[in-house]
Design a protein around this motif. Structure first.
Motif, mmCIF file in Angstrom:
data_model
loop_
_atom_site.group_PDB
_atom_site.id
_atom_site.type_symbol
_atom_site.label_atom_id
_atom_site.label_comp_id
_atom_site.label_asym_id
_atom_site.label_seq_id
_atom_site.Cartn_x
_atom_site.Cartn_y
_atom_site.Cartn_z
ATOM 1 N N ASP A 67 0.841 -1.209 0.000
ATOM 2 C CA ASP A 67 0.000 0.000 0.000
ATOM 3 C C ASP A 67 0.873 1.255 0.000
ATOM 4 O OD1 ASP A 67 -2.351 -1.507 0.016
ATOM 5 O OD2 ASP A 67 -2.693 -1.264 2.175
ATOM 6 N N GLY A 68 1.960 1.229 0.768
ATOM 7 C CA GLY A 68 2.891 2.361 0.782
ATOM 8 C C GLY A 68 3.535 2.577 -0.568
ATOM 9 N N ILE A 69 3.894 1.497 -1.240
ATOM 10 C CA ILE A 69 4.489 1.598 -2.575
ATOM 11 C C ILE A 69 3.513 2.265 -3.530
ATOM 12 C CG2 ILE A 69 5.250 0.251 -4.572
ATOM 13 C CD1 ILE A 69 6.383 -1.810 -2.514
ATOM 14 N N ASN A 70 2.243 1.956 -3.389
ATOM 15 C CA ASN A 70 1.238 2.527 -4.292
ATOM 16 C C ASN A 70 1.100 4.033 -4.157
ATOM 17 O OD1 ASN A 70 0.378 0.491 -5.995
ATOM 18 N ND2 ASN A 70 -1.051 -0.332 -4.480
ATOM 19 N N THR A 71 1.672 4.621 -3.119
ATOM 20 C CA THR A 71 1.608 6.082 -2.970
ATOM 21 C C THR A 71 2.764 6.779 -3.676
ATOM 22 O OG1 THR A 71 2.885 6.184 -0.905
ATOM 23 C CG2 THR A 71 0.489 5.807 -0.703
ATOM 24 N N ILE A 72 3.706 6.018 -4.216
ATOM 25 C CA ILE A 72 4.876 6.597 -4.891
ATOM 26 C C ILE A 72 4.517 6.806 -6.359
ATOM 27 C CG2 ILE A 72 7.322 6.357 -5.420
ATOM 28 C CD1 ILE A 72 7.416 4.194 -3.160
ATOM 29 N N GLY A 73 4.507 8.036 -6.804
ATOM 30 C CA GLY A 73 4.122 8.355 -8.172
ATOM 31 C C GLY A 73 5.191 7.997 -9.190
ATOM 32 N N THR B 158 9.187 8.998 -9.485
ATOM 33 C CA THR B 158 9.636 9.288 -8.127
ATOM 34 C C THR B 158 10.149 8.000 -7.502
ATOM 35 O OG1 THR B 158 7.892 10.957 -7.933
ATOM 36 C CG2 THR B 158 8.898 10.199 -5.885
ATOM 37 N N VAL B 159 11.153 8.115 -6.669
ATOM 38 C CA VAL B 159 11.629 6.957 -5.932
ATOM 39 C C VAL B 159 11.734 7.301 -4.449
ATOM 40 C CG1 VAL B 159 12.898 5.929 -7.853
ATOM 41 C CG2 VAL B 159 14.078 7.488 -6.308
ATOM 42 N N LEU B 160 11.623 6.280 -3.629
ATOM 43 C CA LEU B 160 11.911 6.364 -2.201
ATOM 44 C C LEU B 160 12.942 5.295 -1.902
ATOM 45 C CD1 LEU B 160 8.377 6.599 -0.478
ATOM 46 C CD2 LEU B 160 10.009 8.450 -0.866
ATOM 47 N N THR B 161 13.746 5.523 -0.867
ATOM 48 C CA THR B 161 14.635 4.462 -0.417
ATOM 49 C C THR B 161 13.832 3.508 0.475
ATOM 50 O OG1 THR B 161 15.339 5.599 1.602
ATOM 51 C CG2 THR B 161 16.619 6.033 -0.435
ATOM 52 N N TYR B 162 14.411 2.327 0.695
ATOM 53 C CA TYR B 162 13.765 1.373 1.602
ATOM 54 C C TYR B 162 13.560 2.016 2.964
ATOM 55 C CZ TYR B 162 15.171 -1.935 -2.017
ATOM 56 O OH TYR B 162 15.353 -2.577 -3.218
ATOM 57 N N GLY B 163 14.554 2.788 3.414
ATOM 58 C CA GLY B 163 14.450 3.468 4.706
ATOM 59 C C GLY B 163 13.349 4.507 4.741
ATOM 60 N N GLN B 164 13.228 5.289 3.674
ATOM 61 C CA GLN B 164 12.167 6.297 3.625
ATOM 62 C C GLN B 164 10.790 5.643 3.646
ATOM 63 O OE1 GLN B 164 13.621 8.149 0.021
ATOM 64 N NE2 GLN B 164 14.211 10.012 1.136
ATOM 65 N N HIS C 242 9.495 -1.221 -8.213
ATOM 66 C CA HIS C 242 10.737 -0.712 -8.813
ATOM 67 C C HIS C 242 11.030 0.714 -8.358
ATOM 68 C CE1 HIS C 242 7.512 0.408 -11.650
ATOM 69 N NE2 HIS C 242 8.238 1.487 -11.874
ATOM 70 N N ARG C 243 10.053 1.396 -7.798
ATOM 71 C CA ARG C 243 10.240 2.766 -7.336
ATOM 72 C C ARG C 243 10.868 2.846 -5.943
ATOM 73 N NH1 ARG C 243 4.244 4.519 -9.369
ATOM 74 N NH2 ARG C 243 4.682 4.276 -11.611
ATOM 75 N N VAL C 244 11.222 1.698 -5.371
ATOM 76 C CA VAL C 244 11.886 1.665 -4.070
ATOM 77 C C VAL C 244 13.322 1.213 -4.313
ATOM 78 C CG1 VAL C 244 11.809 0.816 -1.708
ATOM 79 C CG2 VAL C 244 9.669 1.084 -2.996
ATOM 80 N N VAL C 245 14.266 2.030 -3.873
ATOM 81 C CA VAL C 245 15.680 1.804 -4.166
ATOM 82 C C VAL C 245 16.502 1.843 -2.875
ATOM 83 C CG1 VAL C 245 15.445 2.780 -6.494
ATOM 84 C CG2 VAL C 245 16.139 4.258 -4.595
#
Length: 156
Positions: A77-83, A86-92, A120-123
């Motif tokens: 669900d959190g991943i689905n909020t990343i447009g 855009t990327v977020l780190t695993y920590g973010q 794929h948007r989580v790095v």
């Protein structure tokens, strides 16, 4: 057995469905035989995935099977909020959902619905990170690089 195997810019995508939900989406090598959708839901999923390959901001509206642990579903669900783009780190992402980076990474790798849930948007904080429980260079990391580049993100 897949309900459809469609062409992708990086190889193929396999789609598994049940009567009323998508059960799994799988990245496959280009050598995999294509298979036309064998049901309406597989056809709908194939069309939406193909639309994403044409336009990185295309969204998905597919019924997904209620799979995964409660924590995995929270991560997804959190991943689905990343447009797109855009990327977020695993920590973010861990900070956003109340978890730890390693567990978030494991849940990302266990994602049964890539593209629809765009893991794929989580790095990694230090680069691209792993993908689909595969570390190191190779097919899966190349898929992740292609997806990020498709969305306008460049990570070495």
């Amino acid at each position: 057995m897949f309900n459809a195997v469609i062409d992708a810019p990086f190889g193929k995508v396999g789609i598994r469905t049940s009567a009323d939900a998508v059960r799994e989406i799988v990245y496959l090598p280009a050598s995999t035989a294509s298979a036309a959708p064998d049901c309406a839901l597989a056809e709908r999923a194939a069309a939406q995935i193909a639309r994403y390959f044409d336009c990185a901001t295309a969204g998905f509206d597919l019924p997904l099977a209620a799979l995964g642990t409660p924590f995995q579903r929270r991560v997804w669900d959190g991943i689905n909020t990343i447009g797109a783009g855009t990327v977020l780190t695993y920590g973010q992402l861990a900070q956003r959902i109340g978890g730890v980076p390693r567990a978030v990474g494991q849940a990302c790798g266990s994602n049964l619905f890539p593209l629809v849930i765009p893991c794929h948007r989580v790095v990694s904080a230090s680069g691209i990170g792993g993908f689909a429980h595969h570390g190191g260079d190779g097919f899966f990391r190349d898929v992740k690089r292609w997806l990020l580049a498709h969305e306008g993100v460049r990570i070495p």
